[in-house]
Design an enzyme around this catalytic site. Structure first.
Site, PDB file in Angstrom:
ATOM      1  CB  ALA A 169       4.637  13.590   4.136  1.00  0.00           C
ATOM      2  CB  SER A 190       8.072   6.260   6.419  1.00  0.00           C
ATOM      3  OG  SER A 190       7.259   6.133   5.253  1.00  0.00           O
ATOM      4  N   GLY A 191      10.569   7.061   5.152  1.00  0.00           N
ATOM      5  CA  GLY A 191      11.465   7.360   4.035  1.00  0.00           C
ATOM      6  C   GLY A 191      12.002   5.894   4.087  1.00  0.00           C
ATOM      7  NE  ARG A 192      10.101   3.209   0.015  1.00  0.00           N
ATOM      8  CZ  ARG A 192       9.733   2.395  -0.984  1.00  0.00           C
ATOM      9  NH1 ARG A 192       9.776   0.927  -1.087  1.00  0.00           N
ATOM     10  NH2 ARG A 192       9.600   3.174  -2.216  1.00  0.00           N
ATOM     11  N   GLY A 229       6.647  17.278  -2.391  1.00  0.00           N
ATOM     12  CA  GLY A 229       6.700  18.597  -2.951  1.00  0.00           C
ATOM     13  C   GLY A 229       6.543  19.878  -1.974  1.00  0.00           C
ATOM     14  CG  HIS A 272       6.604  16.396  -6.739  1.00  0.00           C
ATOM     15  ND1 HIS A 272       5.439  16.352  -7.531  1.00  0.00           N
ATOM     16  CD2 HIS A 272       6.556  16.459  -5.648  1.00  0.00           C
ATOM     17  CE1 HIS A 272       4.462  16.396  -6.662  1.00  0.00           C
ATOM     18  NE2 HIS A 272       4.825  16.315  -5.511  1.00  0.00           N
ATOM     19  CG  ASP A 273       6.386  12.295  -3.653  1.00  0.00           C
ATOM     20  OD1 ASP A 273       5.584  13.114  -4.288  1.00  0.00           O
ATOM     21  OD2 ASP A 273       6.279  12.200  -2.495  1.00  0.00           O
ATOM     22  CD  GLU A 316      -3.018   7.021   5.059  1.00  0.00           C
ATOM     23  OE1 GLU A 316      -2.864   8.144   5.511  1.00  0.00           O
ATOM     24  OE2 GLU A 316      -2.564   6.580   4.361  1.00  0.00           O
ATOM     25  N   GLY A 328       0.960   2.720  -3.151  1.00  0.00           N
ATOM     26  CA  GLY A 328       0.295   1.686  -2.143  1.00  0.00           C
ATOM     27  C   GLY A 328      -1.204   1.292  -2.112  1.00  0.00           C
TER      28      GLY A 328
END
Length: 488
Positions: free
Chosen positions: A13, A15-17, A81, A239-240, A307, A406
């Site tokens: 939500a 960043s992407g890779r 999701g 879904h991650d 964060e 992470g």
């Protein structure tokens, strides 16, 4: 065995890779190909995702692999999701998808409960109530007269939308659909009575598809745009968290898992959904897993607290490693409930923490080290509280915690978790989501690859770190204080 190569798209939500993974029959090696931002787009009083931009980033990753002359065996996509996109009958994308953090769903649950009571919604879906669940997003858009929804021929969850853009095939992948609060785990499909309450027909959603299914191949246009051939695209656990849990390197079932990042998703794997008055009261969720399993879990406000707080700290180390280590330089004993509503989206996270401590009769944190220690210790104690609830509802002993994502690299939080839980905390893989994505691609072409074998491959592919509990008596007292504070 000939080494095979797999292309994984892992979208979060923020960043992407894109990742290229190779599998030699025993272990998986992964290499990041591209990394890109995934910002929320503020427009017209709402927040959206740039889905066309994300699609273009996927094409960019594919082009880079093609330029290296690498032969890809398949492609898989996982994302966050709940969110979805609309497509017209001509296949065109109808605007940008709404972001789940858009405030248009505030109060949406109560409005939908006028059509169907909360208890019935939970009995049908077994999903934790959150304003941004797809059910409440769609009902809000319907009530507000969304022109995109009105014109939509297809409603596809984000990973399914990207698969559609790559292949032209419209599906509804099971694990992604299970986050929507519209899927009935008993029937294995979207609940027709819920759709009737929404006044949306079932045919607008894709064909229900289990993870590990080959959906189709890249369209001729995508092949030309990337320089690749007709590469198969696999519906992984879209879904991650579903992909991440697939990569948990567990040797037995006597464990809980924690997907540790901005959110902390803590749960167990169950052979059947757990939907009863206790799970309803505790607001636990039943999400689809692989091989027919259910991810019975709780969404916990995770490192979001840290964060957001770090943005306000001054004169502190820039590296995350040095910053988190400050928690050991503090003796602050204040605790918070990480899931208190005041921490969901405050203008100032540090102010919200201060106000919470004042309201509960605790000393106020002062330097950044106090805030960091407070956040990490509170999260660890919240983990124990959730594990205790899980243990009361599952039929096996929970003897260890597997942590993926992470946050598993935060050795201070992980040691606190081991202390609070009084059980081993086994950390890794850090890249659990991408690894699970790849494992499901491998499974799509190997019918003999069971979940047990997948987890052995995961364990062989990463280095695990184990934290053992200490100071048990002191942490038991802290837990009693945590429960007392949060019951005020």
């Amino acid at each position: 065995m000939t080494t095979k190569n797999f292309f994984a798209v892992d979208l979060g939500a923020t960043s992407g890779r894109t990742i290229l993974a190779s599998f030699d029959g025993k272990k998986i090696d992964m290499r990041e190909i591209t990394r890109f931002a995934n910002p929320m787009i503020p427009l017209g009083g709402h927040l959206y995702w740039d889905l066309a931009g994300l699609y273009n980033e996927v094409l960019g990753g594919l082009r880079k692999v093609a330029s290296e002359g690498v032969s890809i065996d398949s492609i898989g996509i996982d994302t966050w999701g709940c969110d979805f996109a609309f497509f017209g009958a001509d296949g065109q994308l109808l605007g940008m998808p709404h972001c789940y953090r858009d405030q248009h769903t505030v109060g949406a649950q109560e409005k939908f409960f006028e059509k169907m009571p909360a208890a019935e919604v939970y009995e049908r879906t077994g999903i934790q109530f959150m304003d941004f669940n797809s059910l409440f997003q769609l009902d809000t858009l319907k009530r507000n007269g969304s022109s995109a929804l009105e014109a939509a021929d297809k409603i596809l969850f984000i990973p399914d939308a990207l698969i559609y853009m790559l292949t032209g095939k419209a599906i509804c992948e099971y694990t992604g659909a299970s986050t929507s609060q519209m899927l009935n785990p008993m029937t294995g499909d979207i609940d027709l009575d819920i759709l009737k309450a929404l006044d949306i027909p079932r045919e607008k959603f894709g064909v229900m598809t289990q993870p590990g299914t080959v959906v189709g191949t890249l369209t001729a246009q995508v092949q030309e745009a990337t320089g690749l051939g007709a590469i198969p695209v696999v519906a992984v656990a879209g879904h991650d968290t579903g992909s991440a849990v697939a990569a948990v390197p567990a040797s037995d079932k006597e464990y809980a898992y924690l997907s540790c990042g901005t959110w902390s998703l803590m749960g167990i794997e169950s052979a059947e959904p757990i939907i009863n008055k206790d799970s309803f009261r505790e607001n636990f969720t039943n999400e689809g897993g692989i091989e027919g399993t259910t991810r019975f879990l709780k969404n916990i406000c995770g490192l979001w607290l840290f964060e957001q707080s770090r943005k306000e700290f001054k004169d502190v180390p820039e590296s995350v490693g040095e910053l988190v280590a400050l928690c050991e330089k503090s003796t602050y004993e204040g605790l918070i409930n990480p899931d208190a509503p005041c921490f969901a989206a405050p203008a100032s996270m540090t102010a919200a923490i201060r106000e919470y401590c004042i309201s509960t009769g605790q000393a106020v944190p002062e330097p950044p080290a106090d805030y960091i220690r407070c956040i990490f210790r509170s999260l660890a104690l919240r983990y124990r509280q959730v594990v205790d609830i899980l243990q009361s509802m599952c039929d096996f002993p929970i003897k260890k915690l597997h942590v993926i994502g992470g946050g598993s690299q935060n050795r201070y939080l992980m040691q606190y978790a081991a202390n609070a839980l009084n059980m081993p905390v086994i950390c890794g893989p850090v890249e659990g989501t991408a690894l699970g994505n790849v494992l499901m691609q491998i499974k799509s072409s190997d019918s003999e690859l069971t979940l047990e074998k997948m987890r052995k491959i995961s364990a062989s592919s990463v280095e695990l770190v184990t934290y053992l509990p200490s100071d048990t008596e002191a942490w038991n007292k802290e837990y009693e204080r945590f429960i007392t504070l949060n019951n005020k």
